[in-house]
Design an enzyme around this catalytic site. Sequence first.
Site, PDB file in Angstrom:
ATOM      1  N   VAL A   1       4.063  -0.881   3.979  1.00 52.88           N
ATOM      2  CA  VAL A   1       2.712  -1.065   4.500  1.00 52.88           C
ATOM      3  C   VAL A   1       1.970  -1.973   3.533  1.00 52.88           C
ATOM      4  CG1 VAL A   1       0.569   0.041   5.237  1.00 52.88           C
ATOM      5  CG2 VAL A   1       2.752   1.220   5.536  1.00 52.88           C
TER       6      VAL A   1
ATOM      7  N   LYS B   1       1.812  -2.507   8.835  1.00 54.11           N
ATOM      8  CA  LYS B   1       3.086  -1.793   8.666  1.00 54.11           C
ATOM      9  C   LYS B   1       4.189  -2.636   9.278  1.00 54.11           C
ATOM     10  CE  LYS B   1       3.866   2.261  10.759  1.00 54.11           C
ATOM     11  NZ  LYS B   1       3.860   3.739  10.977  1.00 54.11           N
TER      12      LYS B   1
ATOM     13  N   LEU C   1       0.817  -1.213   0.000  1.00 54.52           N
ATOM     14  CA  LEU C   1       0.000   0.000   0.000  1.00 54.52           C
ATOM     15  C   LEU C   1       0.849   1.260   0.000  1.00 54.52           C
ATOM     16  CD1 LEU C   1      -2.722  -0.970   2.658  1.00 54.52           C
ATOM     17  CD2 LEU C   1      -2.941  -1.014   0.161  1.00 54.52           C
TER      18      LEU C   1
ATOM     19  N   ASP D   1       5.460  15.005  13.831  1.00 54.23           N
ATOM     20  CA  ASP D   1       5.678  14.749  12.413  1.00 54.23           C
ATOM     21  C   ASP D   1       4.385  14.952  11.628  1.00 54.23           C
ATOM     22  OD1 ASP D   1       7.295  14.216  10.262  1.00 54.23           O
ATOM     23  OD2 ASP D   1       7.099  12.032  10.401  1.00 54.23           O
TER      24      ASP D   1
ATOM     25  N   GLY E   1       9.245   5.559   6.682  1.00 56.95           N
ATOM     26  CA  GLY E   1      10.514   5.360   7.356  1.00 56.95           C
ATOM     27  C   GLY E   1      10.574   4.072   8.150  1.00 56.95           C
ATOM     28  N   PHE E   2       9.396   3.555   8.554  1.00 55.02           N
ATOM     29  CA  PHE E   2       9.350   2.338   9.364  1.00 55.02           C
ATOM     30  C   PHE E   2       9.505   1.096   8.482  1.00 55.02           C
ATOM     31  CE2 PHE E   2       7.245  -0.977  11.853  1.00 55.02           C
ATOM     32  CZ  PHE E   2       7.732  -0.734  13.123  1.00 55.02           C
ATOM     33  N   GLY E   3       8.968   1.183   7.280  1.00 52.52           N
ATOM     34  CA  GLY E   3       9.016   0.047   6.371  1.00 52.52           C
ATOM     35  C   GLY E   3       7.825   0.064   5.436  1.00 52.52           C
TER      36      GLY E   3
END
Length: 797
Positions: A474, A488, A466, A586, A470-472
């Site tokens: 989705v 996520k 999707l 953010d 920054g986390f990875g």
Amino acid sequence: MAAGHCLLLLCVAAGVVLQVRAQTDSKGFITIDCGLTGETGYAGVGDTTVLPDNGEFTDNAGTCHNISAEYVTRSTAKSWYSVRSFPAGMRNCYTLGSLVSGLKYIVRARFMYGNYDGLDSPPVFDLYIGVNYWQTVKISSPGVAMFVEAIVMVPDDFVQVCLVNTGTGRPFISGLDLRPMKGTLYPQVTAAQGLALLDRINFGPIDYYTFVRYPDDPHDRIWFPSVDTKTWSSISTTQEVQNIADDLFQVPSAVLQTAIMPRNASQNIELAWTSGSTPNNKAQMDPSPTPEYVLIQGRPSPEYIVECTVILHFAELKILPENAVRRLNVILNDKPWHPDGFRPQYLTSSVTYNRLPLQYSHYNLTVEASGNATLPPIINAAEIFSVFNITNLGTDSQDVSAITAIKGKYQVKKNWMGDPCVPKTMAWDRLTCSNGVIGSRPRVTSVRQFTYKELEKITTHFQRVLGRGGFGYVYDGSLEDGTQVAVKLRSDSSNQGVKEFLAEARILTRIHHTNLVSMIGYCKDGEYMALVYEYMSEGTLQEHIDGSNRSGACLPWKERLRIALESAQGLEYLHKGCKPPIIHRDVKATNILLNAELEASIADFGLSKAFNSNDTHVFTNTVVGTPGYVDPEYQTTMQLTTKSDVYSFGVVLLELVTGKPAILHDPMPVNIIQWVRQRLAQGNIEAVVDARMCGQYDVNTVWKIADIALKCTALSSVQRPSMTDVVAQLRECIELENGHSPDDASNDFYAGGNYPNMSNNSYTTHPSTNVSQKNTSSETEKSLMRVPTIPTGPATR
């Protein structure tokens, strides 16, 4: 029952929904004669039905009594004959069901001690609406009938009114009323604050007995008469007075058909009251004769000064001579509400009020003739409220339903009343609650934990991507029941680590708001970490601004306004509704997600910070955020405040107006704030607005949004508005876009008609190279009519 057994039974009953017998009538009214036994009620005001108090509402807690015979007189209506008393338990509650979640309601509790217990000692106790303190009830004498009233937004399909024993006598109650209101009425009432009535005055009736309520007032507000023939001349009409379109208060014609003006045409109309001057901060109004029936004055929590909101209602009742002019101005504590005054409309309601709470120890309010007026001032009605916080959130409603079903099924006899977990001092005995440090909706059991294999299954081996932050990545997923979710998954190359993962998981398990993305579960399985969210099918706001969304369609201006308001409401909740408050850190267009109805929710809490509400800021070792959105003051001082989120949100507003990104790169990199200021300095709004909207907008609204955005992005944080201020102003913009005129229902001493001189607003671009490169998605009835005077309230002079 042991806590472990409770939780086991809760798991078994997780699918059980609390069934509350329909309690409202066809109008949505609930009227309870507290202490009236039996199964049969009786007719109340108008065509309302008064319900008996047969234990359905209180789970049979408390005992029923009749007042002493000496207080039953000809003027004592039937609804005052009985009371329900609560000799046991710290907290006892009435549960009113069959409500509409998110709707506004009037809640009115009635009290007449009448020496029902033979002790001749009226008690003092506290009232709560749900888990939020409402006010303290202190009865002045046994024969006085009193009530308290509030307007609140109800978050669930039920509401609880709780009486709390404070050690100064047994709590009791004579009656309880609930009345629904339209969601557009009383804009000061939000999910974060309610209004407690101090006074509601109908000026100009012929006598002290002319009370207006249902059916004249469809919402059954009680309008108290103000009669002073020595000071005021009364004027009236028998013709109907109309409400304006989309009226925010809908004052009944019967109230607006009367008004007062000074007998001496050169004098003014004055109201005066004081608040917050006593140690317990009880609102204290100027003295007036003590009536048989009075309004109990409210007070907020002890740590706050009383905040007030004032609503003044006007209508011209006479056709004025050709050369006559009636023009009014309102002055509060020497500050005018209107720079040029205003004219009441003939046989049409008009209103002036403050949108944001007032904080004064003493209030002097004057209605005076202004400008070229040749006639004295008038006023038809006034409402004065204290503002109280309703930011404490109760236990998750599904948990409440399940545990209440368990209570009923197994006939648990403990004093399980009110919310199971909140406040902690009143939590249900031997029940384990997962209250967290972020103070939001606690849970009786732990929000779901997935294994990595389960994630593989629900995402079909992570087949459909999707998006990426920054986390990875989705991924699209689907639970066993068909619920679509977004997963996520943290990647090995992610620049967000375990700290951010745990921060986001911790926050999302404890915050619940319509405009914040909900977390369904999480995974921490060895090296694998993932968060499972509700699915937001329309992607990010950024995709809709730049046209990269699936449809490629341009967002209409009204949709942009609504999305801005919804996003602001989510941030306002983080700042004001959470205890301790949370700074997102953010805020950006890619962290605002849209569902199938294009409803907005704030996402990505990996960088969020909670801070002590007594502190002004949080000191950080590093500055994080996304270039173009980071508060320059935070960047310079390393001191993080809620105004840092305000700055970032201001950038988002500019993106919504312009359709351009936070940093423009053609012909050279420039911050959107500087780009907008340069063009608005020339007074050319068309050079700023997204051309794809093809002029389909109200230019005044666009100017106002641009003004709000530039105030949000002021260099100094003290010059920026709060998110509460921003929410209020965005609501004004939506009203304006929908056709409201600032000259009618929007009169407000905070509202101004002039836009700032943009050429005087300078902006210096601050470098953002030292910012971490985060791209994360990151009755009263008959006796009431015989009251000889008005309730305690502001004294007219």
